[in-house]
Scaffold this motif. Structure first.
Motif, PDB file in Angstrom:
ATOM      1  N   ASN A 306       0.828  -1.209   0.000  1.00  0.00           N
ATOM      2  CA  ASN A 306       0.000   0.000   0.000  1.00  0.00           C
ATOM      3  C   ASN A 306       0.859   1.253   0.000  1.00  0.00           C
ATOM      4  O   ASN A 306       0.479   2.280   0.567  1.00  0.00           O
ATOM      5  CB  ASN A 306      -0.916   0.014   1.232  1.00  0.00           C
ATOM      6  N   THR A 307       2.005   1.197  -0.658  1.00  0.00           N
ATOM      7  CA  THR A 307       3.035   2.212  -0.474  1.00  0.00           C
ATOM      8  C   THR A 307       3.454   2.889  -1.768  1.00  0.00           C
ATOM      9  O   THR A 307       3.573   2.248  -2.814  1.00  0.00           O
ATOM     10  CB  THR A 307       4.276   1.578   0.189  1.00  0.00           C
ATOM     11  N   VAL A 308       3.689   4.200  -1.647  1.00  0.00           N
ATOM     12  CA  VAL A 308       4.370   4.983  -2.670  1.00  0.00           C
ATOM     13  C   VAL A 308       5.628   5.565  -2.037  1.00  0.00           C
ATOM     14  O   VAL A 308       5.576   6.114  -0.932  1.00  0.00           O
ATOM     15  CB  VAL A 308       3.475   6.108  -3.213  1.00  0.00           C
ATOM     16  N   TYR A 309       6.757   5.422  -2.735  1.00  0.00           N
ATOM     17  CA  TYR A 309       8.002   6.020  -2.251  1.00  0.00           C
ATOM     18  C   TYR A 309       8.152   7.419  -2.832  1.00  0.00           C
ATOM     19  O   TYR A 309       7.978   7.631  -4.031  1.00  0.00           O
ATOM     20  CB  TYR A 309       9.204   5.189  -2.696  1.00  0.00           C
ATOM     21  N   LYS A 310       8.501   8.370  -1.975  1.00  0.00           N
ATOM     22  CA  LYS A 310       8.801   9.734  -2.408  1.00  0.00           C
ATOM     23  C   LYS A 310      10.313   9.914  -2.260  1.00  0.00           C
ATOM     24  O   LYS A 310      10.848   9.790  -1.152  1.00  0.00           O
ATOM     25  CB  LYS A 310       8.034  10.735  -1.550  1.00  0.00           C
ATOM     26  N   TRP A 311      10.981  10.202  -3.369  1.00  0.00           N
ATOM     27  CA  TRP A 311      12.439  10.080  -3.396  1.00  0.00           C
ATOM     28  C   TRP A 311      13.063  11.286  -4.064  1.00  0.00           C
ATOM     29  O   TRP A 311      12.753  11.618  -5.212  1.00  0.00           O
ATOM     30  CB  TRP A 311      12.789   8.793  -4.156  1.00  0.00           C
ATOM     31  N   ALA A 312      13.923  12.006  -3.321  1.00  0.00           N
ATOM     32  CA  ALA A 312      14.677  13.140  -3.855  1.00  0.00           C
ATOM     33  C   ALA A 312      16.155  12.842  -3.630  1.00  0.00           C
ATOM     34  O   ALA A 312      16.700  13.111  -2.552  1.00  0.00           O
ATOM     35  CB  ALA A 312      14.277  14.432  -3.157  1.00  0.00           C
ATOM     36  N   PRO A 313      16.823  12.259  -4.612  1.00  0.00           N
ATOM     37  CA  PRO A 313      18.177  11.740  -4.389  1.00  0.00           C
ATOM     38  C   PRO A 313      19.239  12.790  -4.115  1.00  0.00           C
ATOM     39  O   PRO A 313      20.240  12.506  -3.470  1.00  0.00           O
ATOM     40  CB  PRO A 313      18.478  10.994  -5.697  1.00  0.00           C
ATOM     41  N   THR A 314      19.057  14.029  -4.564  1.00  0.00           N
ATOM     42  CA  THR A 314      20.095  15.036  -4.360  1.00  0.00           C
ATOM     43  C   THR A 314      20.032  15.663  -2.974  1.00  0.00           C
ATOM     44  O   THR A 314      20.978  16.320  -2.553  1.00  0.00           O
ATOM     45  CB  THR A 314      19.994  16.146  -5.414  1.00  0.00           C
ATOM     46  N   VAL A 315      18.948  15.459  -2.224  1.00  0.00           N
ATOM     47  CA  VAL A 315      18.848  16.095  -0.900  1.00  0.00           C
ATOM     48  C   VAL A 315      19.718  15.428   0.155  1.00  0.00           C
ATOM     49  O   VAL A 315      20.522  16.135   0.795  1.00  0.00           O
ATOM     50  CB  VAL A 315      17.366  16.200  -0.496  1.00  0.00           C
ATOM     51  N   PRO A 316      19.668  14.135   0.395  1.00  0.00           N
ATOM     52  CA  PRO A 316      18.664  13.174  -0.076  1.00  0.00           C
ATOM     53  C   PRO A 316      17.428  13.189   0.821  1.00  0.00           C
ATOM     54  O   PRO A 316      17.492  13.576   1.991  1.00  0.00           O
ATOM     55  CB  PRO A 316      19.405  11.840   0.044  1.00  0.00           C
ATOM     56  N   TYR A 317      16.301  12.765   0.202  1.00  0.00           N
ATOM     57  CA  TYR A 317      15.040  12.716   0.938  1.00  0.00           C
ATOM     58  C   TYR A 317      14.321  11.434   0.562  1.00  0.00           C
ATOM     59  O   TYR A 317      14.271  11.055  -0.612  1.00  0.00           O
ATOM     60  CB  TYR A 317      14.182  13.929   0.582  1.00  0.00           C
ATOM     61  N   TYR A 318      13.760  10.768   1.563  1.00  0.00           N
ATOM     62  CA  TYR A 318      13.074   9.494   1.320  1.00  0.00           C
ATOM     63  C   TYR A 318      11.881   9.407   2.271  1.00  0.00           C
ATOM     64  O   TYR A 318      11.988   9.682   3.472  1.00  0.00           O
ATOM     65  CB  TYR A 318      14.028   8.329   1.581  1.00  0.00           C
ATOM     66  N   LYS A 319      10.724   9.024   1.704  1.00  0.00           N
ATOM     67  CA  LYS A 319       9.532   8.867   2.526  1.00  0.00           C
ATOM     68  C   LYS A 319       8.667   7.767   1.941  1.00  0.00           C
ATOM     69  O   LYS A 319       8.490   7.693   0.718  1.00  0.00           O
ATOM     70  CB  LYS A 319       8.738  10.176   2.582  1.00  0.00           C
ATOM     71  N   ALA A 320       8.131   6.918   2.805  1.00  0.00           N
ATOM     72  CA  ALA A 320       7.162   5.905   2.393  1.00  0.00           C
ATOM     73  C   ALA A 320       5.772   6.430   2.713  1.00  0.00           C
ATOM     74  O   ALA A 320       5.470   6.748   3.876  1.00  0.00           O
ATOM     75  CB  ALA A 320       7.421   4.593   3.106  1.00  0.00           C
TER      76      ALA A 320
END
Length: 503
Positions: A306-320
């Motif tokens: 039930n998951t979408v990954y939000k991913w900003a590799p240059t920050v880096p930022y990661y959220k499920a």
């Protein structure tokens, strides 16, 4: 005698989905120039095929809707789409129907030129067959050397469809709706690498293809319809790719237990390792992928859970992100309790994204900035791909296994207003397991691709040169949401992903 012959031809044609209505198509009659064909070819096609009761102007509508009295009419196609694909003798149906020797290639029935006695007394000689084959291999030119669909290479509108069972990409000419070329893709001639997803760049200059059975992605030049470059990403299940809005990068998902998101620079087609995300369960079965306008934040659907990954590799930022309000969970293909988000796509202003949820048969809408769940819209069984229109606020959703459709069909397309979330229409057309879909705003058409992967699906018009059950595409009007014609444009095996050249 002539009437008896015409009746027999009609019966055979109907049985093989060749029949239609009588009619006459305007255009020049073949004259001394052999209808515009080269002489050797014209003697065969005009002299033996465009004859009374067969593929001439008076009776072609009862003969697959295929008129063969001129070179130009040949490239108008018939009821099942293209009969000749320039440079692709192996995949040109005309050769299947004039072939009586399996050693030469694919054989289809009824054998042409048609013989009502059933003994194939009119069959082509080996020399005549080879004349046609060589002609098609060389582009099937007219008597002046012109190749069909070769003009306006920089501006011609096209639709590209991956053929997952054949390692091909079909190129459709948007003006005629016909397959105009086949592109052989993949790097290993001895293995089916299964071209899975295709996406074009914003400027229509290139198309990119991923392979679920291969080791990377390929770049296609849309002016020449040739593979321009290949990037090796390594062993993986390379599912969906996403082209940056300004065509600087391509992001590709490896839909594996310990999956990866790999970024490739489009100019050099080299990997950008500093942006790649992988390892330690960071992405589990990543599948669909989209981004914001700046391409600094990507949104990736986890195929199971039930998951979408939000991913900003240059920050880096990661959220499920949970798409159903429950704690996030990423599971396995055997789990039957989760929504299982499949495809993900932004609406044109990129403020929200749509998700197809395979197990719960719904489309979920989330806010791209706040991650809030905005809507859950019930749709048909096993929703798959999404296509967004711009001139109308429509999101098109293919529902691959919907059975609430006419007998002998499977699957539907839901049209959702992406501003109000209302279902505008449920299209229950001539589909069987529709998957790929794309919108051509310039011609006001929607292309819907039927995989026809199940053995219980409709028998194809003819076999193809690669093993398996051929599929087809249908063309609908974006304005009326009705089919533009009754044609079933047959392609090869497991047509899967579609995208339009100029958006």
């Amino acid at each position: 005698m002539r009437n008896t012959r015409a009746i027999v031809i009609t019966i055979f044609a109907f049985a093989l989905m060749w029949g239609c209505r009588c009619g006459k198509k305007p255009g020049p009659d073949p004259v001394l120039d052999m209808g515009g064909f080269p002489d050797a070819v014209g003697k065969i096609i005009v002299g033996k095929c465009a004859t009374a009761g067969c593929h001439n102007a008076a009776s072609y509508m009862n003969s697959a809707g295929l008129l063969l009295d001129t070179w130009q009419h040949l490239f108008d196609g018939g009821n099942s789409g293209s009969s000749v694909i320039p440079y692709s003798a192996e995949f040109s149906p005309l050769l299947y129907f004039v072939n009586t020797d399996p050693a030469r290639g694919t054989v289809a029935t009824p054998t042409m030129p048609f013989d009502p006695s059933g003994v194939n007394a009119n069959k082509l000689s080996e020399e005549e067959y080879n004349t046609l084959k060589e002609w098609i291999t060389n582009g099937a030119p007219d008597r002046n050397g012109n190749i069909a669909f070769a003009a306006d290479a920089d501006t011609r509108q096209k639709v590209y469809v991956t053929q997952q069972g054949c390692d091909l990409v079909a190129v459709i000419d948007a003006a005629s709706g016909l397959v105009m070329r086949y592109i052989k893709v993949g790097t290993n001639a001895g293995t089916t690498e299964s071209p899975h997803c295709l996406r074009t760049s914003a400027d229509g200059r290139y198309a990119y293809v991923s392979f679920i059975g291969g080791t990377g992605i390929q770049k296609i030049d849309t002016r020449t319809d040739q593979v321009a470059n290949t990037t090796t990403l390594g062993v993986g299940s390379w599912n969906i790719l996403y082209v940056a809005p300004h065509d600087t990068m391509v992001a590709t998902t490896d839909c594996s237990t310990n999956g990866r998101i790999v970024y490739t620079r489009t100019g050099s087609m080299t990997i950008a390792p500093e942006l790649t995300g992988s390892g330690s369960g960071l992405f589990v079965f990543p599948h669909g992928i989209t981004s914001n306008e700046a391409f600094d934040t990507c949104y990736i659907s986890a195929q199971y859970g039930n998951t979408v990954y939000k991913w900003a590799p240059t920050v880096p930022y990661y959220k499920a992100i949970s798409i159903d309000g429950s704690p996030t969970v990423v599971t396995t293909p055997s789990d039957l309790s989760s929504p299982n988000p499949h495809e993900i796509m932004m609406i044109p202003d990129r403020s929200r994204y749509f998700l197809t949820c395979e197990r719960t048969n719904e489309v979920r809408v989330l806010d791209a900035r706040t991650d809030a769940i905005l809507a859950a819209i019930p749709v048909g069984t096993r929703p798959q791909e999404i296509a967004m229109a711009r001139t109308r606020p429509y999101a098109f959703i293919t529902c691959m296994e919907d059975e609430n459709v006419p007998s002998g069909r499977r699957g539907s397309v839901y049209v959702i207003d992406y501003n109000t979330y209302e279902v505008v229409k449920v299209i229950k057309g001539d589909f069987y397991q529709p998957h790929g879909i794309t919108v051509d705003e310039y011609s006001g058409r929607v292309y819907i691709v039927s995989t026809n992967a199940s053995d219980s699906g409709p028998a194809p018009h003819h076999a193809t040169a690669c093993f398996g059950r051929p599929g087809w595409y249908s063309i609908y009007s974006l304005n009326t949401l009705e089919p533009v014609n009754t044609k079933r444009y047959q392609v090869t095996v497991m047509p899967y992903s579609a995208d339009v050249r100029f958006k």
